[in-house]
Write an enzyme that holds these catalytic residues in place. Structure first.
Site, PDB file in Angstrom:
ATOM      1  N   TYR A 135       0.819  -1.213   0.000  1.00 43.12           N
ATOM      2  CA  TYR A 135       0.000   0.000   0.000  1.00 43.12           C
ATOM      3  C   TYR A 135       0.854   1.265   0.000  1.00 43.12           C
ATOM      4  O   TYR A 135       0.456   2.288  -0.561  1.00 43.12           O
ATOM      5  CB  TYR A 135      -0.891   0.033   1.251  1.00 43.12           C
ATOM      6  CG  TYR A 135      -2.264  -0.525   1.048  1.00 43.12           C
ATOM      7  CD1 TYR A 135      -2.437  -1.835   0.631  1.00 43.12           C
ATOM      8  CD2 TYR A 135      -3.391   0.255   1.287  1.00 43.12           C
ATOM      9  CE1 TYR A 135      -3.703  -2.355   0.463  1.00 43.12           C
ATOM     10  CE2 TYR A 135      -4.655  -0.257   1.115  1.00 43.12           C
ATOM     11  CZ  TYR A 135      -4.813  -1.557   0.710  1.00 43.12           C
ATOM     12  OH  TYR A 135      -6.062  -2.062   0.544  1.00 43.12           O
ATOM     13  N   LYS A 190       2.319 -15.317   2.716  1.00 45.02           N
ATOM     14  CA  LYS A 190       2.500 -16.002   1.430  1.00 45.02           C
ATOM     15  C   LYS A 190       3.995 -16.336   1.330  1.00 45.02           C
ATOM     16  O   LYS A 190       4.689 -15.988   0.367  1.00 45.02           O
ATOM     17  CB  LYS A 190       2.009 -15.085   0.282  1.00 45.02           C
ATOM     18  CG  LYS A 190       1.937 -15.736  -1.085  1.00 45.02           C
ATOM     19  CD  LYS A 190       0.847 -16.777  -1.233  1.00 45.02           C
ATOM     20  CE  LYS A 190       0.926 -17.455  -2.589  1.00 45.02           C
ATOM     21  NZ  LYS A 190       0.022 -18.635  -2.700  1.00 45.02           N
ATOM     22  N   ASP A 222      -3.966 -17.849   0.508  1.00 43.50           N
ATOM     23  CA  ASP A 222      -4.973 -18.510  -0.340  1.00 43.50           C
ATOM     24  C   ASP A 222      -5.739 -19.557   0.466  1.00 43.50           C
ATOM     25  O   ASP A 222      -6.959 -19.666   0.386  1.00 43.50           O
ATOM     26  CB  ASP A 222      -4.343 -19.093  -1.617  1.00 43.50           C
ATOM     27  CG  ASP A 222      -3.092 -19.916  -1.354  1.00 43.50           C
ATOM     28  OD1 ASP A 222      -2.569 -19.906  -0.219  1.00 43.50           O
ATOM     29  OD2 ASP A 222      -2.632 -20.595  -2.300  1.00 43.50           O
ATOM     30  N   ASP A 246      -6.786  -6.439   3.975  1.00 46.56           N
ATOM     31  CA  ASP A 246      -7.862  -5.745   3.275  1.00 46.56           C
ATOM     32  C   ASP A 246      -8.844  -6.760   2.703  1.00 46.56           C
ATOM     33  O   ASP A 246     -10.059  -6.666   2.881  1.00 46.56           O
ATOM     34  CB  ASP A 246      -7.262  -4.881   2.152  1.00 46.56           C
ATOM     35  CG  ASP A 246      -8.329  -4.157   1.347  1.00 46.56           C
ATOM     36  OD1 ASP A 246      -9.260  -3.605   1.964  1.00 46.56           O
ATOM     37  OD2 ASP A 246      -8.239  -4.159   0.106  1.00 46.56           O
ATOM     38  N   ASP A 250     -12.784  -8.175   4.406  1.00 51.76           N
ATOM     39  CA  ASP A 250     -14.073  -8.095   3.699  1.00 51.76           C
ATOM     40  C   ASP A 250     -14.731  -9.472   3.646  1.00 51.76           C
ATOM     41  O   ASP A 250     -15.945  -9.610   3.825  1.00 51.76           O
ATOM     42  CB  ASP A 250     -13.888  -7.589   2.259  1.00 51.76           C
ATOM     43  CG  ASP A 250     -14.124  -6.079   2.142  1.00 51.76           C
ATOM     44  OD1 ASP A 250     -13.935  -5.374   3.157  1.00 51.76           O
ATOM     45  OD2 ASP A 250     -14.479  -5.613   1.048  1.00 51.76           O
TER      46      ASP A 250
HETATM   47  C1  IPM Z   1     -10.508  -0.489   3.706  1.00 53.35           C
HETATM   48  C2  IPM Z   1     -10.698   0.137   2.354  1.00 53.35           C
HETATM   49  C3  IPM Z   1      -9.491   1.011   2.055  1.00 53.35           C
HETATM   50  C4  IPM Z   1      -8.289   0.097   1.993  1.00 53.35           C
HETATM   51  C5  IPM Z   1      -9.605   1.871   0.798  1.00 53.35           C
HETATM   52  C6  IPM Z   1     -10.838   2.734   0.815  1.00 53.35           C
HETATM   53  C7  IPM Z   1      -8.379   2.723   0.603  1.00 53.35           C
HETATM   54  O1  IPM Z   1     -10.907  -0.840   1.396  1.00 53.35           O
HETATM   55  O2  IPM Z   1     -10.393   0.265   4.699  1.00 53.35           O
HETATM   56  O3  IPM Z   1     -10.479  -1.710   3.787  1.00 53.35           O
HETATM   57  O4  IPM Z   1      -7.988  -0.489   0.944  1.00 53.35           O
HETATM   58  O5  IPM Z   1      -7.630  -0.048   3.020  1.00 53.35           O
HETATM   59 MG    MG Z   2     -11.084  -2.811   2.189  1.00 49.58          MG
END
Ligand code: IPM
Ligand code: MG
Length: 356
Positions: A135, A190, A222, A246, A250
């Site tokens: 990042y 990884k 993975d 990240d 999710d």
């Molecule tokens: C998160 C989001 C952010 C990230 C974006 C909006 C920059 O997806 O906080 O997970 O990738 O960290």
């Molecule tokens: Mg995110």
């Protein structure tokens, strides 16, 4: 106790308004100050993280953040896009430790796309490193490819890198968090392919020796993605790098059925923190009163616990959220047959009422 309130874009303003309502109802001596961030700040001041907003954030004990982003800003150069606000706050404040709990509320078991028995009682804590990795790694950019598969072709590149202290400090955070839970940490890497993540694995293993009471295991990313949908309850604390975190956070969030329920905290070494819902700005439903404010309200509870040293007030909020769920109140994202559909403000009002 000074709170910087940064509602942002899309549903950000609506959900933060409800969290503020709840905070005000607690009757604690907060000082709250609001500023623009993200696309809203770009439109007003030409930058997603204007100096005044950054200053307010730096001087506050905690930041309550809504969400940023809207499709209409997708064509802007990267440095001016709304997402740069959140990346800039993480970097400038050194918010390296990101806590993303994925908890399945018993009343919402049916909202998950997985079978109820797989996720009933689920309680995972993903700890994502937030200021390093690909990042932020330099160099990055576009150039003419000097080598590789197509020398001379146009190429883009980013750099994945981690220093030892960056890995050590997030590993300590994970082991210490595990001590307050079931004393298990899974480090996700990884290492079979990437030098950066072989190093990650080695350093986490070393730090783990300071915590003989915590069981540490390692998993390739993975496989972790697969195990999260196969048997999510096998995980307790998961610690990983910025990019893998990240993605996996999710995935873990959706296991619980609604990302609209999940708070998050990003802390620095001084316990100053940024608190935000795990979901985004959802411009498609903004301004319609459809958004679920509970993730933001629960983020305010995390803020009280982690940065403002008000654990009893945090408990009150969390109990109130459970109470409104038990009353059958549901925003559209978590609504199902036999429950009562409510809007954003009604949900916030119900939480205030349930504070007791
Ligand atoms: C998160 C989001 C952010 C990230 C974006 C909006 C920059 O997806 O906080 O997970 O990738 O960290
Ligand atoms: Mg995110």
């Amino acid at each position: 106790m000074k709170i910087a309130v940064l509602p942002g874009d899309g549903i950000g303003t609506e959900i933060v308004a409800e969290a503020i309502k709840v905070l005000e109802a607690l009757d604690l001596p907060f000082e709250m100050e609001t500023a623009l961030v993200g696309g809203a700040a770009y439109e007003a001041h030409g930058h997603p993280l204007p100096p005044a907003t950054l200053k307010l954030a730096q001087e506050a004990d905690a930041i309550l953040f809504g969400a940023v982003g809207d499709w209409k800003f997708d064509k802007l150069e990267r440095a001016l896009r709304p997402e740069q606000a959140i990346l800039g706050l993480r970097k400038h404040l050194g918010l390296f430790a990101n806590f993303r709990p994925a908890i399945c509320y018993e009343q919402l078991v049916g909202a998950s796309s997985l079978k109820p028995e797989l996720i009933s009682g689920l309680d995972i804590l993903i700890i994502r490193e937030l200021t390093g990795d690909i990042y932020f790694g330099q160099p990055r950019g576009r150039r003419t490819s000097p080598d590789g598969n197509f020398p001379g072709a146009e190429e883009a590149f980013d750099t994945m890198r981690y220093t030892r202290p960056e890995i050590e400090r997030i590993a300590h955070v994970a082991f210490q968090a595990a001590r307050k839970r079931s004393r298990r940490v899974t480090s996700v890497d990884k290492a079979n392919v990437l030098e950066t993540f072989q190093f990650w694995k080695d350093v986490v293993t070393e730090v783990g020796k300071d915590y003989p009471d915590v069981a540490l295991d390692h998993m390739y990313v993975d496989n972790a993605a697969m195990q999260l949908v196969r048997a999510p309850k096998k995980f307790d604390v998961v610690v990983t790098g910025n990019m893998f975190g990240d993605i996996l956070s999710d995935e873990a969030a959706m296991l619980t059925g609604s990302i609209g329920m999940l708070p998050s905290a990003s802390l620095n070494a001084k316990n100053q923190g940024l608190y935000e819902p795990s979901h985004g700005s959802a411009p498609d439903i903004a301004g319609k009163g459809l958004a679920n404010p509970l993730a933001t309200i629960l983020s305010a509870a995390m803020m009280l616990r982690f940065s403002l040293n008000q654990p009893a007030a945090a408990d009150r909020i969390e109990s109130a959220v459970k109470a409104v769920l038990a009353q059958g109140l549901r925003t559209p994202d978590i609504h199902s047959e036999g429950t009562t559909k409510v809007g954003t403000m009604q949900m916030g009002d119900a939480v205030v009422k349930a504070l007791g």
